[in-house]
Design a protein around this motif. Sequence first.
Motif, mmCIF file in Angstrom:
data_model
loop_
_atom_site.group_PDB
_atom_site.id
_atom_site.type_symbol
_atom_site.label_atom_id
_atom_site.label_comp_id
_atom_site.label_asym_id
_atom_site.label_seq_id
_atom_site.Cartn_x
_atom_site.Cartn_y
_atom_site.Cartn_z
ATOM 1 N N GLU A 1 32.216 35.602 39.680
ATOM 2 C CA GLU A 1 32.727 36.266 40.550
ATOM 3 C C GLU A 1 33.519 37.811 40.080
ATOM 4 O OE1 GLU A 1 34.503 37.218 44.405
ATOM 5 O OE2 GLU A 1 32.976 36.135 44.113
ATOM 6 N N GLN B 1 41.947 37.653 47.447
ATOM 7 C CA GLN B 1 41.850 38.212 46.097
ATOM 8 C C GLN B 1 43.280 38.830 46.599
ATOM 9 O OE1 GLN B 1 39.776 41.304 43.719
ATOM 10 N NE2 GLN B 1 37.921 40.214 44.539
ATOM 11 N N LEU C 1 35.954 40.879 40.162
ATOM 12 C CA LEU C 1 37.634 41.226 39.724
ATOM 13 C C LEU C 1 37.728 42.215 39.194
ATOM 14 C CD1 LEU C 1 38.739 37.690 38.733
ATOM 15 C CD2 LEU C 1 38.138 38.276 40.998
ATOM 16 N N ILE D 1 42.949 35.196 42.798
ATOM 17 C CA ILE D 1 41.493 34.197 43.242
ATOM 18 C C ILE D 1 42.135 32.840 43.512
ATOM 19 C CG2 ILE D 1 40.379 33.794 41.695
ATOM 20 C CD1 ILE D 1 38.769 35.198 44.409
ATOM 21 N N HIS E 1 46.114 41.401 44.174
ATOM 22 C CA HIS E 1 46.956 42.231 42.900
ATOM 23 C C HIS E 1 47.517 41.761 42.525
ATOM 24 C CE1 HIS E 1 42.206 43.063 42.585
ATOM 25 N NE2 HIS E 1 42.214 44.182 43.518
ATOM 26 N N THR F 1 45.124 39.139 38.884
ATOM 27 C CA THR F 1 44.950 39.533 40.273
ATOM 28 C C THR F 1 44.652 38.052 40.038
ATOM 29 O OG1 THR F 1 43.555 41.293 40.133
ATOM 30 C CG2 THR F 1 43.079 39.745 40.632
#
Length: 419
Positions: free
Chosen positions: A401, A307, A403, A317, A309, A315
């Motif tokens: 998931e 992950q 985030l 992933i 940023h 973001t």
Amino acid sequence: MTVALAALAVLAVAARADAAVYSNSFGEIDRANNDGSLFAERFIEPNRSASPSRSDTSGGVSGCEGIAVDGSHIYWADPSHGAIDRADLNGGNVDYDFVTGLVNPCGVAVDAGSVYWTDFQAGTIGRVGLEGGEPDRELIRGLSQPCGVAVGGQYLYWTGRNVETRPPDYLARRPLAGGLPEVLAEGESFCGVAVDATHVYWGGFGTTIGRMGLDGSDPEPSFIAGIDRPCGIALYGSQIYWSRNDQLDDGIQTAPLGEPASISTVFGDSLGVPCGVAVDSVQIQPPPPPPAPAPPPPSHLVSFAHQRHAKGPVTFITVKFPQPGTFTVSGGPALRVQVRPRGPSPRTILGPEARVLRVSPKKAGRAAKALRAKLAKHGVVQIAIRVHFFAADGSSSTQREPLSLTGRRHRRAPAAVPR
């Protein structure tokens, strides 16, 4: 021919495996190849019936349990139940009631049409067809304690004991077609008996195995000497086999007929004290290895990693897919999800592959405006996406998931310049 004990060459095993050897002890059948390999103790379990079926429970001769084999079956005496038992050569289809109602069955022999046995206490030799049916329990009667039995050359041969004579033991024969018994030899310790094309052999709890011509000529009472309690006798090819009926040192031994001093031990140290021994041409093969376990089905569960940023707020992933298939992604009305790398079919997986998802707020819409307002106020907002994977093997799964999106005010301030 006499073989002195000091001259015996006792080997560990016979030369090579080309036959199977069977022995009977207390109703259990042991088996091995004739080189001693693949020994199976209790290859066939004894009859454990709680109520013996013998017609006379006064006891029997110790250790007198013959065994014989033909091309399809094993036959053996079960004196504790007054029966002749039978099983397939592979140990299956055990019939503990093949012949019942006997007093003390002892020796067993088989030819192309019949199974024969001696009944030690009844003083008889019986016969039944290979497929069973009504037996003739008194084919020959009026005998004195018959022990071993063999069939060959249109004759039945048997050993026995007459306590009123000296020496007490004898070896006799009678034509299969009928007639009077003919005593061929008298001596000590006669029990097991076997016949080939030229000789009849005997042994029985002493220290020798004897032989003579089929008509009793040229007797050699110590054809093999210096051995321990040879009880049952069997022949196969150019080898002679016998059981060593000794509680402290039991087993099955063999020697070439042309070189009887070369003794080999086939197997020993069984749970019982064998008397009966039989040999056939079936070489025992090791069981096939168990089949390899089927490979587990490929997983249909995706996994997440890496992950990261970025500005935007954005973001990234990484999603790992374990097998071919297709997928979709949902994140709610406020999020926009793009698949990297882009291509003609970015949501089609051709094998174990990974895809990178770019997650960011949508540019328009009420939900997107509310998300951006939270980012402006708090700097970080927790979100979640769901990946729906439809695997090529027909399975599917949905993985969630969590985030986070990072706003501008949450970014690290530049380092202060010292004065």
